[in-house]
Scaffold this motif. Structure first.
Motif: not given
Lengths: 338, 338, 338, 338
Positions: D275-279, D287-291, D306-315
């Motif tokens: 799920l990692l979106s960054e090393p 992680m890219k988790l989805g909303d 994290w990131g713009p609305t709707g990106s589905g990413e989390a920190r």
């Protein structure tokens, strides 16, 4: 060396350290969203007997400058005393925070502004684009020469200020000392007398590194919070600043510390009343000693000569934790000189 | 209405309009890369008998503020007279251009700064971070009360300033009038006496909308050009500003116009010498008339009451194109009053 | 050398010089209190078919920056195109005049901002103190790549801006060229489409050194006049700036000059349409020539390579007084190359 | 609620509180003249294996902005990543402290600036007065996306910067985490690689309210101290800030705390590597988790999308005192999802 240089050489009161230790567990939301920071308005509201908005900053200079920048536009001017801290001791901070507003100076005994002198200074300004426009009055309570403004004096100044579209700022770095000295309520010395925003000093009177900015009209906070953030004055771990402020009020520390500082200073003033160069009122004592006696005292005591070079004047400041024996020693030395 | 309000109510000299018309043909590189702008340094270098760097700006306020911002950092202060144009008439422009530097005021008769008063004011500053640091002295030639500084007076002030790391700025909005009044050379009144940068006024003495900033040490121009551009003061079609400046010098206009303005003002001063409230020197005349006579004169003449309300003082200014008959009429009215 | 570098290399139109000469007699009150300056609002009000407030400044940079500073606080941000003049060519003037506001950039073909891109950029901002707050949108008409915004396009952008508490600024350095190109009224391109304040360019289209700032809501001028004075942008002899603006409108000069400039540019575009790197619309022509052809043309013609080094693109600009024969020569050279 | 929002939600390490308690006795000279503040240079000099000048300030925003203002003039620009804290999270503080300098943005994966991209961005600037001049490069270590710069990467960027008259600033809010992650020395990550000034973060990693600004060339401190005072960032009771900094270093707290935070974060990254979106590198996990999964996790865990609305990413961020059981719970939840 026994120190009477300033109340800012003092240590931090036990109550403050205890309050910090008490909140030091677990995670808390940052930037003032924690449960302790959220109590600020209520605690100070009760203290001042009115609705207030309160913000923590890290220094008195920041408190003064952010207060001023909230009310005074870049093309405005702040009327203040020529000996005011904002004019003489902050390296141009008000000018920096406002984007280049001007301080316009008034003189007066005791570093106080008299109503008549304020009026006379205001008469120089004209409502046209060629000159800066008076938009703020800043007075210091207690003043840089240890004097206090009474509620009536503040009211007189505030009425003049408000009639000229100026907001009223009080630099209360030694606000507690002024309250104790006058036996009046915090409300009487501030909003009831026309003060719009107060730099409420905590550091000099037992705090570590937090001061409060108190807005007495919650609707006039304007863009203060953006300016605070932008100045690097919004504490990340807000709880450690906020509990310094709330415990200062709620434990009665403000009163105990100021009472002791004022009481010790009174002893010094009483030791050589004929040498006093300013009437005694709070925790600062000013004496005309002459350069020779200043040099002599400087061997044992740490204090500042005051005024321009050669004035022969000295300032002694007591803090909440000035040792009794240091005061006794200074009193003895002064009595021997007088 | 016959106008004696200021020399800035005057029209533009024919020589200036002719110079503008003369360069008005064909394309020319913008932003000062044209052939006329490139002559500025040489023309003013000859005038001042030394190597200079010269820059055109659109107003005296811009000339003063950009000069100051080049030498004075945000945490610095400019020592100047309490009645100086930069303090009273520019809406805080120096504070804006410097990023919040402070003006620190000196008083003195004739709106002049005396060397002893400059020294006394400097004694208040200390070389620590708590206070702003003196970095510039700004004097006005001729002053806001029509007086002039002699080369020796400037030298005395400049020596004090330079010994304290301060640069010396001269606000020469009426520089030509001061040169004529003293029968000295431009060089003697500036760099030979210690002036580092001059706001060389053209507009009040026949120009349209260009003033010159003259740096007497080409190596100390620092970042002036970036600051000028960033302030919207770099003219796009530079030739029209530059030829105002070069023709002002090369046609001798600066001398002719100032001579006439000074001569007319001398007549007014001579009409009622007993009413003079300032010694007469240049093209400004100050008289103590009292409010009643001011009101009476105001029916026929346009002029400014001076000083604080109720002072009863008035200022009359002659320009290069004040009509002779207006001067005669004013002289007659004053003689009748005296 | 035949110049196509910019319309700011042009001379000043005869009509402008004539207007200046016409007002050049006798005394006139300074700082905009003269009879000609007092006509500004009425003349531009008629031109825009609505009540306006109009102020003269000395440069486009000043017009843009003062417009922005009136609406955007120091903690605000101006959304603008990455190639906008305020971002790329004013040495940080908007940041200076606002006291440190930020420009936030949007990209897009033709140096135009598309509504969808504005929305996407806005989505990055959050209404908290950690980030600057969008308070202004600035668009250029015609753009830095010669394109125009239609009334409908402006309306779409303005609606988004206004819904986010942002005011709308139009940098109209080439406003006349955009009006002519679109055959719409000045009103349709500005306030009717949602523009709040316009930098109305005169200098590039025949003026000497005056631009107009036009506020379409007279109640939102705020502290513009204090800021203008404080920036050294209030002309002392106001009439010479004001008549440039009024004669530009009243003699129809704005139209005649823009029509000619656009017409000449159209010829260049038509000479080698296959080389165009931007659709042609106003008085600027962009062509992809390659470095070799750029070098070759540079021997006879003065023009700017455009974009980053190595892009091989060139810009040709026609002004109101570009010689016909220069245009013919350039067309011939381009045709030979194509 | 289990918090992974940021390392700034953490409490203060015991070592820091102990150091504060230890100095809390008797009078000490104010404003940094105390014995503990005077040790700053030596303690950090040893840590960095070179002569340094070190100054305490109250926040990371102040550290960054004052560092930048020392090197970048108002007409300069700071090249930095589009996701940098100074661009996105400080409400325009760098613009405020510099007097209106600009930030010029570079994009790049991992919130890192690549040497080629820095060069390409620099190519847009020209050495003339029309544009701001690049005077500083600011990089973040570790970055806002948890990545680190290696010594070689820093050296490559610094060489480009120095060749263009730019100083190199490192925002080291999470400097300790970056040192630990790379197993290199503090010297290798800073001055040996070309860094000129470092914002050395302490608060996020166990401190209370003090950060250090470290100058690696003692001769280039310039006017930092005046600017710090003027910004209200010179602590009155300096010892309480200084001992946070010295004890952070001398007790090895910086290492212990960063090691633990990084180790906990590594567990989270290992729980759902797909799920990692960054090393993964330091103490932040992206992680890219989805909303939908974000919403689900939000019931039990505090963290930021994290990131713009709707990106589905989390920190998810771990701090020195994130509870082990919170990490275990999060790992379990992520494993269940993956």
């Amino acid at each position: 060396m026994r120190y009477f240089k300033s109340d800012n050489t003092a240590a931090v009161s036990t109550e403050i350290l205890a309050a910090i230790a008490e909140v030091n567990h677990g995670a808390a939301l940052a930037y003032g969203a924690d449960q302790w920071s959220e109590r600020l308005d209520a605690v100070f509201g009760q203290f001042f007997e009115t609705r207030v908005r309160v913000f923590a900053v890290s220094s008195g200079t920041a408190a003064n400058s952010l207060s001023i920048a909230t009310f005074c536009p870049p093309w405005g001017t702040v009327l203040t005393h020529a000996e005011a801290h904002i004019e003489r001791d902050e390296c141009g901070a008000p000018e920096f925070f406002t984007g280049g507003a001007k301080l316009s100076l008034v003189t007066g005994a005791g570093a106080k502004i008299a109503a008549a002198d304020l009026k006379a200074r205001l008469a120089w300004f004209e409502p046209h684009v060629h000159g800066v426009q008076p938009r703020m009055l800043s007075i210091t309570q207690a003043t840089e020469r240890g004097a206090v403004y009474s509620p009536a004096e503040i009211r007189a100044l505030a009425d003049i200020a408000h009639a000229s579209q100026m907001a009223v700022h009080m630099d209360g770095a030694r606000f507690a000392n002024a309250v104790i000295a006058q036996k009046v309520s915090p409300a009487e010395l501030t909003w009831r007398a026309g003060v719009d925003v107060l730099s409420f000093g905590v550091i000099k009177n037992g705090g570590m590194n937090a001061e409060a900015v108190v807005f007495f009209d919650p609707d006039r906070v304007a863009d203060f919070e953006f300016r605070r953030k932008r100045a690097g004055q919004l504490a990340c771990k807000g709880r450690y600043a906020s509990v310094q402020l709330t415990s200062y009020i709620e434990t009665g520390l403000w009163r105990r510390n100021a009472e002791r500082a004022n009481r010790l200073a009174a002893k010094i003033a009483a030791a050589a009343p004929q040498l006093l160069s300013e009437p005694f009122a709070t925790n600062q004592v000013f004496m005309k000693l002459g350069d020779e006696r200043i040099a002599q005292l400087s061997r044992e005591f740490g204090f500042y000569p005051w005024g321009p070079t050669g004035s022969g004047e000295a300032r002694f400041v007591c803090s909440w934790d000035t040792p009794d024996e240091d005061v006794e020693a200074l009193c003895a030395a002064l009595r021997a000189m007088a």
